[in-house]
Design a protein around this motif. Sequence first.
Motif, short mmCIF file in Angstrom:
data_model
loop_
_atom_site.label_atom_id
_atom_site.label_comp_id
_atom_site.label_asym_id
_atom_site.label_seq_id
_atom_site.Cartn_x
_atom_site.Cartn_y
_atom_site.Cartn_z
N THR A 36 0.81 -1.21 0.00
CA THR A 36 0.00 0.00 0.00
C THR A 36 0.85 1.27 0.00
O THR A 36 0.32 2.37 -0.14
CB THR A 36 -0.95 0.02 1.21
OG1 THR A 36 -0.20 -0.19 2.41
CG2 THR A 36 -2.01 -1.08 1.08
N ALA A 37 2.15 1.11 0.16
CA ALA A 37 3.06 2.26 0.07
C ALA A 37 3.53 2.51 -1.36
O ALA A 37 4.24 3.49 -1.62
CB ALA A 37 4.27 2.04 0.98
N VAL A 38 3.14 1.66 -2.30
CA VAL A 38 3.58 1.78 -3.68
C VAL A 38 2.74 2.82 -4.41
O VAL A 38 1.51 2.68 -4.53
CB VAL A 38 3.48 0.42 -4.40
CG1 VAL A 38 3.75 0.59 -5.89
CG2 VAL A 38 4.46 -0.58 -3.79
N ARG A 39 3.39 3.87 -4.92
CA ARG A 39 2.73 4.91 -5.72
C ARG A 39 3.70 5.39 -6.79
O ARG A 39 4.92 5.44 -6.56
CB ARG A 39 2.26 6.10 -4.88
CG ARG A 39 1.30 5.73 -3.77
CD ARG A 39 0.51 6.92 -3.28
NE ARG A 39 -0.46 7.40 -4.23
CZ ARG A 39 -1.66 6.86 -4.42
NH1 ARG A 39 -2.02 5.79 -3.71
NH2 ARG A 39 -2.50 7.37 -5.29
N VAL A 40 3.16 5.74 -7.95
CA VAL A 40 3.97 6.28 -9.04
C VAL A 40 3.28 7.52 -9.60
O VAL A 40 2.06 7.66 -9.50
CB VAL A 40 4.19 5.24 -10.16
CG1 VAL A 40 4.97 4.05 -9.66
CG2 VAL A 40 2.86 4.79 -10.76
N GLU A 46 -0.94 13.52 -12.68
CA GLU A 46 -1.30 12.11 -12.66
C GLU A 46 -0.57 11.38 -11.53
O GLU A 46 0.63 11.54 -11.34
CB GLU A 46 -0.97 11.44 -13.99
CG GLU A 46 -1.84 11.86 -15.15
CD GLU A 46 -1.45 11.15 -16.42
OE1 GLU A 46 -2.33 10.84 -17.24
OE2 GLU A 46 -0.24 10.88 -16.61
N GLU A 47 -1.32 10.57 -10.80
CA GLU A 47 -0.75 9.78 -9.71
C GLU A 47 -1.58 8.51 -9.55
O GLU A 47 -2.81 8.55 -9.63
CB GLU A 47 -0.75 10.56 -8.40
CG GLU A 47 -0.12 9.82 -7.24
CD GLU A 47 -0.24 10.57 -5.93
OE1 GLU A 47 0.60 10.35 -5.05
OE2 GLU A 47 -1.19 11.38 -5.79
N VAL A 48 -0.92 7.38 -9.31
CA VAL A 48 -1.63 6.13 -9.12
C VAL A 48 -0.83 5.24 -8.17
O VAL A 48 0.41 5.29 -8.13
CB VAL A 48 -1.85 5.41 -10.48
CG1 VAL A 48 -0.52 5.00 -11.11
CG2 VAL A 48 -2.76 4.19 -10.32
N THR A 84 -5.47 9.49 -9.64
CA THR A 84 -6.11 10.71 -10.12
C THR A 84 -5.63 11.01 -11.52
O THR A 84 -4.42 11.11 -11.77
CB THR A 84 -5.79 11.89 -9.20
OG1 THR A 84 -6.17 11.57 -7.86
CG2 THR A 84 -6.53 13.14 -9.64
N ALA A 85 -6.59 11.13 -12.47
CA ALA A 85 -6.25 11.43 -13.86
C ALA A 85 -5.88 12.89 -14.02
O ALA A 85 -6.06 13.71 -13.11
CB ALA A 85 -7.43 11.06 -14.76
N SER A 86 -5.39 13.23 -15.19
CA SER A 86 -4.94 14.60 -15.45
C SER A 86 -6.06 15.61 -15.37
O SER A 86 -5.82 16.79 -15.08
CB SER A 86 -4.27 14.67 -16.82
OG SER A 86 -5.18 14.27 -17.84
N LEU A 129 -4.39 7.35 -17.46
CA LEU A 129 -3.97 6.94 -16.11
C LEU A 129 -3.90 5.42 -16.01
O LEU A 129 -2.99 4.87 -15.36
CB LEU A 129 -4.93 7.49 -15.07
CG LEU A 129 -4.44 7.25 -13.64
CD1 LEU A 129 -3.34 8.23 -13.27
CD2 LEU A 129 -5.59 7.33 -12.64
N PHE A 130 -4.83 4.73 -16.66
CA PHE A 130 -4.83 3.26 -16.65
C PHE A 130 -3.54 2.74 -17.28
O PHE A 130 -2.91 1.80 -16.77
CB PHE A 130 -6.05 2.76 -17.41
CG PHE A 130 -6.31 1.29 -17.27
CD1 PHE A 130 -5.86 0.56 -16.17
CD2 PHE A 130 -7.03 0.60 -18.24
CE1 PHE A 130 -6.10 -0.80 -16.05
CE2 PHE A 130 -7.28 -0.76 -18.12
CZ PHE A 130 -6.81 -1.46 -17.02
N ASN A 131 -3.14 3.36 -18.39
CA ASN A 131 -1.88 2.96 -19.04
C ASN A 131 -0.67 3.25 -18.16
O ASN A 131 0.30 2.49 -18.15
CB ASN A 131 -1.74 3.67 -20.39
CG ASN A 131 -2.74 3.15 -21.41
OD1 ASN A 131 -3.16 2.00 -21.35
ND2 ASN A 131 -3.11 4.01 -22.35
N LEU A 132 -0.74 4.37 -17.40
CA LEU A 132 0.35 4.69 -16.47
C LEU A 132 0.46 3.60 -15.41
O LEU A 132 1.57 3.14 -15.08
CB LEU A 132 0.09 6.04 -15.81
CG LEU A 132 1.06 6.44 -14.69
CD1 LEU A 132 2.46 6.68 -15.24
CD2 LEU A 132 0.54 7.70 -13.97
N ALA A 133 -0.69 3.17 -14.88
CA ALA A 133 -0.68 2.11 -13.87
C ALA A 133 -0.07 0.84 -14.42
O ALA A 133 0.79 0.21 -13.78
CB ALA A 133 -2.11 1.86 -13.37
#
Length: 328
Positions: A36-40, A46-48, A84-86, A129-133
């Motif tokens: 749960t600490a994983v974020r990019v 954009e953040e996921v 959160t998307a752009s 955002l889905f592609n970023l994830a």
Amino acid sequence: MASTIPAPLPPSTANWHWKNKTVTPWAKQWFERELTAVRVNGEGSEEVGIERVVEVDGDVELGQRKSKLITIYDCRVVLNWSGTASDGTAVSGKLTIPEVSHEVTLDGTSDYVYEWKLDTDRSPAVEALFNLAKSRLPAALEAKFAAFPAAIIDTHGKDLTVSADPSRQGSPAPSGASTTAAKSTQSDAALKKRADGSGAVKSSGVAVNTTRVTVDAHFMAPADDLFGLLTDEKRIPHWTRAPAKSKAEPGAEYSLFGGGVKGKFVSLSPPKEFVQTWALESPTWPSGHSATLTTTLEQGSDSTKVTWALDGVPLGMEEEITRNLQGY
């Protein structure tokens, strides 16, 4: 009458035993805390990341083989991800990783598989955002998975390894298998019990008084499948979790647990019985001495009884060898 408590085994001997500790509850907590600490982050706002660990299904154990600590685990991990998307849209979905295991993480037998699900209605910003994830979360997750084996050993290794500190004790031996010890004899040359009834055999020119140790267990599997599991070089690592060498034919050498046990096949009668010479690579095992292990498989109506009878065990090593055989 007061009973005498036997002295604990010396560390050099105790750490040679095959022991396991189940750490599944701890592992689930570790995944919940670390994943749960994983974020990019992407470009702009954009953040996921991983929002919640939904499920960790599987077993996690730490084993000790030949004084080496080995992680044993195979889990299915289900996660909720969000971001959160752009354009400010809150995006969420589910990620399933069917196999997080020792084999994938450390042995590299296969790649991680990621099964993605998007719960939010699609739009260009949501798709981005889905592609970023999908492109960046796997690497961040795999960095956590790579740290998992070391975390198991750092946290639980002290519970399996016996130190020279007299305040620490080793784990008790398992009690699920029945054992017997009876005086026996063996000739290393003939690989069979001697006919004269003597309880002493010679090892490197030195007489060794020996005995027999017997362990049995029932398995919910057919005898022919168990026979292959115990003798097939490709299948043995599935239960030893260590490299093995085995060519199931008379006269062929074998080694188990990364060389912790070595010997030769004497005879094979599939799927009922096979006989091997057996020597433990341990400071307590007499140099040049071999015992004879007879493995018998008795097929029942719904299970198979496997009996391991080891002739030629040096006197005084009965308990240690019994625990070793129970480790099978």
